[in-house]
Design a protein around this motif. Structure first.
Motif, short mmCIF file in Angstrom:
data_model
loop_
_atom_site.label_atom_id
_atom_site.label_comp_id
_atom_site.label_asym_id
_atom_site.label_seq_id
_atom_site.Cartn_x
_atom_site.Cartn_y
_atom_site.Cartn_z
N GLY A 1 0.79 -1.23 0.00
CA GLY A 1 0.00 0.00 0.00
C GLY A 1 0.81 1.27 0.00
O GLY A 1 0.25 2.38 -0.18
N VAL B 1 -0.73 4.85 4.84
CA VAL B 1 -1.39 3.63 4.35
C VAL B 1 -2.60 3.27 5.21
O VAL B 1 -3.73 3.17 4.72
CB VAL B 1 -0.41 2.45 4.30
CG1 VAL B 1 -1.14 1.15 3.96
CG2 VAL B 1 0.69 2.71 3.27
N ARG C 1 -6.80 3.57 4.90
CA ARG C 1 -7.64 2.38 5.00
C ARG C 1 -8.64 2.48 6.14
O ARG C 1 -9.79 2.05 6.01
CB ARG C 1 -6.75 1.14 5.20
CG ARG C 1 -5.94 0.77 3.97
CD ARG C 1 -5.09 -0.45 4.23
NE ARG C 1 -4.25 -0.78 3.07
CZ ARG C 1 -3.33 -1.72 3.06
NH1 ARG C 1 -3.14 -2.46 4.16
NH2 ARG C 1 -2.61 -1.95 1.99
#
Length: 551
Positions: free
Chosen positions: A102, A398, A402
Motif C-alpha cells: 500500500g 497507508v 484504509r
C-alpha cells in the motif's frame, strides 16, 4: 447539552450530535482517515488533543517527515523481508505484506493531491539508506507546510467538522457495537457525540515518560481506551529511544547521521568511548540508525549516554569540509528553525520517542470491536522489535487511508443508534500532577534503554502504590474530570507495559534487559495485552495469559 446527576457521581449526558464517523487524532494518520471518510460521503468529526496537524507527525522538534517506500514493484519483497528481519520476528507477516503493497499507491495519492515532497539530489549517498536498512529505497521528505495547506483545503471541502483541543475520555458501546464517544472540549466541557464508527489515531505513549520527543497530546489514552473497549495490544515492550538535545534547544532530535563526525564527552571532560579501541567503528555504525537497538555493537554509545545522563557533543573538522546532503539539510533546518549552527555547544541525552507496538489491527485497519478502527502509531504489528526509518510516516499514510475508508464502509451499512443519552462517571483525583510526575519518573527509571528484572518488579509495585493514592472524588469540574481520566488510563497502561517488559526476559531489538542481554529462541513470540472481565491479562500469544486485576 443537558445533564442530570444520578447517584453520587454519575452524570447523564444527552447526545450533542450524531456523526457517521468520529476520528480521534489529527496527525498524518488521523487526517488521512478523516479525508477518506469524508470523500466516501460520510459526516465526520475530527478530534485533536492539540491543534489540527499535531502529534508526532508535526512535532516541532524534528526536522522533517521522512518517508520511504519500495523503489519498484520488484523491490517490495526485499522490503518485506527487511521489515521482518529488523523486526526480529515480532512483526505480523500478513500485515507487513499488506502494508508494503500500500505504500506506493499512498505516496502517488498524496502527490496527486498536490503535496510537495522533498527529493534527494544525491539519492545514492549512504545517508539516504533508511535507518536499520541494508539498501537504498525510494526516499521522500513530506514538506510540513505543503501538507498542511493541501490537507486543510481538502478538509474544508468535505463534511469534516474539526474540533481541536478536545480529548476522548470514553468510548460508548451498545450490544458490543460502537455508539459514540464522551469528549472533553476545552472551553465547552464534557459532551457525548454519537457515531456509527470510530477511528483511533491518537499516536504513541511518550507521555508516560519524563524525557520525551513528543508533544504533550501524545498521552497513550488511545491504547488504553482501545484496550478497555475490547481491543488487543501487541508488542508494547518495543519502543524507540532516541538521542535528543538537552541544551541549547531541549527536546530537539539529534541527527544520528552526524555520529560518525563527533566526539562525546562526559561532564568531567572524559571521552566516553576511549575504553573502546574501535570507537570510531562504533560511532560509524551508530550513525546508521536513530533509535537504540540491542542488536548491534553500537548500543555501547547509548549505554554511555544513559550512564552519563547528559553528554557534550564536539564535531570534528571533517564534517565542515565534507558535509553530506542529508546532514546539510539537517543543519540548514537547525539554523532556520532554532537559530543554531554547527559551532554551538550541544549536550544530548536519551529520550522516549515512538512506539513500535499498539492496538492490533487487520489489513483494513479494523479491530476486534465492531465499529472501532485504528491507524498510525497507536497500532502495532506492522513493525516489530525495531523499525525501519521512514516507515512511521508510511504507516500513517497507508493505514490512515484504509481506516477512513473501512470506517465509512461500516457506517454506511450500520443504522443510527437511537439511544439519546449515556451516563458518565464524573470524578476527579486530587494531587494529579504529583502522581503523574511520579509515574513518569518510574517509567523513565525502569522502562527506558536499560531494563532489569528487579527494577521492573519494583516499578510495578510503585505504580500500584500510586494507584492506591488515586482517591476518586465526585466533582463538577469538567477539566478536572478529564485530567483524572487521563491519569487513570496512563497509570494502568504504564503498569501493563512494565509487565510486558518483565515477561520478556531477553534482549530483542529496542527491548534490552541488562539481566538477560542476549536474544533467546524461547521468547520468539509476541506478547499481547487483553482486557477481560474488568482486568487485563499479559502473556504470549495466543492463549497463555497471566491474569492481572486492575480494581
Amino acid at each position: 447539552m443537558t445533564t442530570r446527576w444520578s447517584g453520587s457521581r454519575k452524570m447523564r449526558l444527552s447526545k450533542s450530535k450524531n456523526f457517521d464517523v468520529i476520528v480521534v487524532g489529527a496527525g498524518i494518520a488521523g487526517i488521512r482517515a478523516a479525508i477518506k471518510a469524508g470523500e466516501a460521503g460520510c459526516s465526520v468529526l475530527l478530534l485533536s488533543g492539540g491543534p489540527i496537524f499535531s502529534g508526532s507527525s508535526f512535532y516541532p522538534g524534528t526536522w522533517g517527515l521522512g518517508l520511504i517506500g519500495p523503489e519498484s514493484p520488484a523491490d517490495e519483497e526485499d522490503l518485506v523481508q527487511s521489515i521482518l528481519k529488523v523486526g526480529c520476528g515480532m512483526a505480523d507477516e500478513k500485515l507487513v505484506r499488506s502494508f508494503v503493497s500500500g505504500i506506493g499507491p499512498a505516496i502517488s495519492e498524496i502527490k496527486g493531491m498536490g503535496i510537495r515532497l522533498k527529493e534527494a539530489k544525491k539519492q545514492n549517498e549512504k545517508d539516504f539508506i533508511p535507518c536499520f536498512d541494508h539498501k537504498h529505497r525510494a526516499w521522500h521528505g513530506i514538506l510540513f507546510e505543503s501538507a498542511k495547506e493541501v490537507f486543510s483545503k481538502r478538509l474544508s471541502e468535505l463534511t469534516v467538522e474539526q474540533m481541536p483541543f478536545s480529548e476522548l475520555l470514553e468510548i460508548t458501546k451498545r450490544d458490543g457495537q460502537i455508539t459514540g464517544g464522551v469528549v472533553f472540549q476545552k472551553g465547552k466541557g464534557i459532551q457525548w457525540f454519537g457515531c456509527k464508527a470510530l477511528v483511533l489515531a491518537t499516536g504513541g505513549y511518550g507521555g508516560l515518560f519524563e524525557r520525551r520527543l513528543t508533544t504533550n497530546d501524545v498521552t497513550g489514552m488511545g491504547q488504553w481506551l482501545g484496550l478497555q473497549s475490547g481491543c488487543t495490544l501487541i508488542n508494547m515492550e518495543f519502543m524507540q529511544m532516541m538521542p535528543g538535545y538537552v541544551t541549547p534547544c531541549s527536546k530537539t532530535i539529534f541527527n544520528e547521521k552526524a555520529f560518525r563526525f563527533v566526539s562525546l564527552y562526559g561532564q568531567e571532560g572524559n571521552n566516553l568511548l576511549e575504553k573502546f579501541p574501535n570507537q570510531w567503528e562504533i560511532l560509524i555504525e551508530r550513525s546508521t540508525h536513530g533509535p537504540f537497538t540491542s542488536r548491534l555493537p553500537s548500543r555501547e554509545v547509548d549505554f554511555a549516554l544513559v550512564k552519563e545522563g547528559e553528554v557534550k557533543v564536539e564535531y570534528q573538522p571533517e564534517i565542515r569540509n565534507h558535509m553530506p546532503e542529508f546532514i546539510k539539510t539537517y543543519f540548514d533546518w537547525l539554523w532556520e528553525q532554532k537559530h543554531l549552527t554547527i559551532d554551538d555547544e550541544v549536550t544530548i541525552s536519551m529520550f522516549a520517542h515512538a512506539a513500535n507496538g499498539g492496538i492490533r489491527i487487520r489489513e483494513d485497519a479494523s479491530t476486534e470491536v465492531k465499529g472501532l478502527f485504528a491507524c498510525g502509531e497507536v497500532t502495532g504489528g506492522m513493525h516489530g522489535a525495531d523499525r525501519l526509518g521512514g516507515l512511521s510516516t508510511a504507516n500513517g499514510l497507508v493505514f490512515g487511508g484504509r481506516a477512513g475508508k473501512s470506517a465509512a464502509d461500516y457506517a454506511k451499512r450500520t443504522g443510527v443508534d437511537q439511544t439519546k443519552y449515556c451516563y458518565f462517571d464524573f470524578w476527579e483525583i486530587p494531587k494529579r500532577e504529583i502522581i503523574r510526575k511520579g509515574m513518569q519518573t518510574i517509567m523513565t527509571g525502569a522502562a527506558m534503554v536499560v531494563r532489569e528484572g528487579k527494577a521492573l518488579t519494583n516499578a510495578v509495585e510503585s505504580i500500584d502504590t500510586l494507584m492506591e493514592r488515586c482517591i476518586q472524588k465526585p466533582t463538577t469540574d469538567p477539566k478536572a474530570a478529564a485530567a483524572s481520566r487521563r491519569l487513570w488510563g496512563q497509570l494502568h497502561l504504564a503498569r501493563a507495559i512494565l509487565q510486558a517488559e518483565l515477561l520478556r526476559s531477553e534482549s530483542r531489538g529496542s527491548h534490552y534487559r541488562k539481566d538477560f542481554p542476549e536474544l533467546s529462541a524461547n521468547f520468539g513470540r509476541r506478547i499481547q495485552i487483553c482486557w477481560r472481565e474488568g482486568g487485563f491479562r499479559v502473556g504470549f500469544e495466543p492463549q497463555e495469559f497471566e491474569r492481572r486485576e486492575i480494581g
